[in-house]
Write a protein that holds these residues in place. Structure first.
Motif, PDB file in Angstrom:
ATOM      1  N   THR A  69       0.883  -1.271   0.035  1.00 40.47           N
ATOM      2  CA  THR A  69       0.033   0.009   0.054  1.00 40.47           C
ATOM      3  C   THR A  69       0.905   1.343  -0.039  1.00 40.47           C
ATOM      4  OG1 THR A  69      -1.895  -1.118   1.237  1.00 40.47           O
ATOM      5  CG2 THR A  69      -1.693   1.290   1.138  1.00 40.47           C
ATOM      6  N   ARG A  70       2.020   1.178   0.854  1.00 43.89           N
ATOM      7  CA  ARG A  70       2.818   2.498   0.741  1.00 43.89           C
ATOM      8  C   ARG A  70       3.338   2.700  -0.654  1.00 43.89           C
ATOM      9  NH1 ARG A  70       4.314  -0.119   5.731  1.00 43.89           N
ATOM     10  NH2 ARG A  70       6.208  -0.396   5.127  1.00 43.89           N
ATOM     11  N   ALA A  71       4.047   1.467  -1.081  1.00 40.64           N
ATOM     12  CA  ALA A  71       4.868   1.782  -1.970  1.00 40.64           C
ATOM     13  C   ALA A  71       3.958   2.055  -3.319  1.00 40.64           C
ATOM     14  CB  ALA A  71       5.364   0.264  -2.458  1.00 40.64           C
ATOM     15  N   ARG A  72       2.643   1.570  -3.539  1.00 43.24           N
ATOM     16  CA  ARG A  72       1.572   2.065  -4.647  1.00 43.24           C
ATOM     17  C   ARG A  72       1.467   3.594  -4.266  1.00 43.24           C
ATOM     18  NH1 ARG A  72      -3.303   2.432  -3.991  1.00 43.24           N
ATOM     19  NH2 ARG A  72      -3.579   1.167  -1.891  1.00 43.24           N
ATOM     20  N   LEU A  73       1.232   3.967  -3.055  1.00 43.06           N
ATOM     21  CA  LEU A  73       1.003   5.317  -2.892  1.00 43.06           C
ATOM     22  C   LEU A  73       1.969   6.292  -3.193  1.00 43.06           C
ATOM     23  CD1 LEU A  73      -1.369   5.068   0.080  1.00 43.06           C
ATOM     24  CD2 LEU A  73      -2.164   5.653  -2.387  1.00 43.06           C
ATOM     25  N   ASP A  74       3.372   5.836  -2.910  1.00 42.38           N
ATOM     26  CA  ASP A  74       4.562   6.603  -3.054  1.00 42.38           C
ATOM     27  C   ASP A  74       4.819   6.612  -4.526  1.00 42.38           C
ATOM     28  OD1 ASP A  74       5.297   6.763  -0.455  1.00 42.38           O
ATOM     29  OD2 ASP A  74       6.531   5.130  -0.267  1.00 42.38           O
TER      30      ASP A  74
END
Length: 276
Positions: free
Chosen positions: A146-151
Motif C-alpha cells: 500500500t505504501r509503495a503504491r501510494l509513493d
C-alpha cells in the motif's frame, strides 16, 4: 503510442533454466522488462545467457542456493530497493523494487516478488509453522505494498508488482479447486488477503482482466505425474498493475512451452504487452 512487453518468470534456478532454453526464450520474445524469482545463485554465478542486452538488478539473499529475485530491463534503473522493511524476511531475497524510466513510456516502479509457499497445517507442527510464517509475510508485505503504491503515485510513476505469489486467488485459478480448499495457496485466508490487494483504484490483476471468463491461464504445474499433459495447473504468477497501466494491457497470458520436455521450469513465464 508504444508497447512495453513485460514478463515475470519463476525460473526455479537460473542456471538450470538457461540449460533448458531460457536464453532462447528471452531472445525470441524480447521483453523490455523481466522479473525473475527463485534465481538461486550468487551474482558471480549468473549465466551470461540470462541477461544479454539487459541491465540486471538482483538480490540474491543470504541463503545460498535459495530464493533470489531480480529485474532485467533494457534501461538502467534510477533507483533500486531491496526488501520491504521486514527484519524477519528482508535477508531472504524475496522482494526487489526498481524505478525505471523508459524513453517512450511512463515512469515505472516495478517489483519482483517471491512469496513463501507455506505448508498445510494438517500435516503437523512443522508445516503449521511454515503456514504461520507465510501469513506473517503476507501481512507485512501487504502493508508495504500500500505504501509503495501510494509513493509511486505521488512521484508520478505507474506501479507494477510481478512475481510468484504462491496463491491462486479464485476457483478459476486452479484446475481442481474443491480438492485443494485446505492446501496452502488456496486457503480462504490467503485468497481473502489477495483480494484485498485488488481494486479499480488500487491494483488490477492484469491477466485476469484480459481473460475474465477463462479458467487459468495456469502458470505452474508440478513436475510429477501427468499434470503438465493434462493442464492440471495453478495460476500463481501475476502482474498486479496500477489502474492506468493496467488499462493499457493489450494482450497477455502464459508462455506455455510446447511440450513437457521443453519446460524451462515448473513455472512458465507470464507475459503482457502494455500500450503506453
Amino acid at each position: 503510442m508504444t508497447t512495453l512487453r513485460i514478463a515475470t518468470a519463476n525460473v526455479n534456478g537460473i542456471r538450470a533454466s538457461v540449460r533448458r532454453g531460457f536464453g532462447t526464450w528471452l531472445e525470441q520474445r524480447g521483453p523490455d522488462i523481466v522479473a525473475l524469482q527463485e534465481v538461486r545463485c550468487g551474482v558471480d554465478d549468473l549465466p551470461v545467457d540470462a541477461r544479454p542486452q539487459y541491465r540486471l538488478s538482483y538480490d540474491a539473499g543470504s541463503r545460498a542456493g535459495r530464493n533470489g529475485v531480480a529485474v532485467l530491463a533494457r534501461w538502467a534503473p534510477s533507483a533500486v530497493r531491496t526488501g520491504f522493511g521486514s527484519r524477519s524476511f528482508d535477508h531472504e531475497g524475496r522482494y526487489l523494487e526498481v524505478d525505471l524510466d523508459p524513453p517512450d513510456g511512463p515512469p515505472l516502479t516495478v517489483g519482483s516478488l517471491y512469496l513463501p509457499k507455506g505448508g498445510n497445517p494438517d500435516y503437523g507442527p512443522e508445516w503449521a509453522a511454515k503456514q504461520r510464517r507465510k501469513l506473517r509475510f503476507m501481512a507485512s508485505f501487504g502493508r508495504y505494498l500500500t505504501r509503495a503504491r501510494l509513493d509511486a503515485r505521488r512521484a508520478g510513476r505507474e506501479f507494477l508488482v510481478l512475481g510468484d505469489f504462491n496463491i491462486a486467488h479464485t476457483r478459476a485459478d486452479l484446475a481442481n479447486p474443491t480438492a485443494n480448499l485446505r492446501q496452502p495457496g488456496f486457503r480462504p485466508d490467503e485468497r481473502q488477503w489477495f483480494g484485498r490487494l485488488l481494486g479499480p483504484r488500487t491494483l488490477v490483476d492484469v491477466v485476469r482482466s484480459l481473460h475474465p471468463h477463462d479458467t487459468g491461464p495456469f502458470s505452474w504445474w508440478t513436475w510429477r505425474g501427468q499434470a503438465w499433459g493434462n493442464d492440471t495447473g495453478w495460476r500463481i504468477d501475476y502482474h498486479l498493475a496500477s489502474p492506468a497501466l493496467a488499462a493499457g494491457a493489450v494482450t497477455g497470458g502464459t508462455d506455455r512451452e510446447p511440450s513437457y520436455e521443453d519446460r524451462m521450469s515448473d513455472h512458465s513465464p507470464v507475459v503482457v504487452d502494455y500500450a503506453v
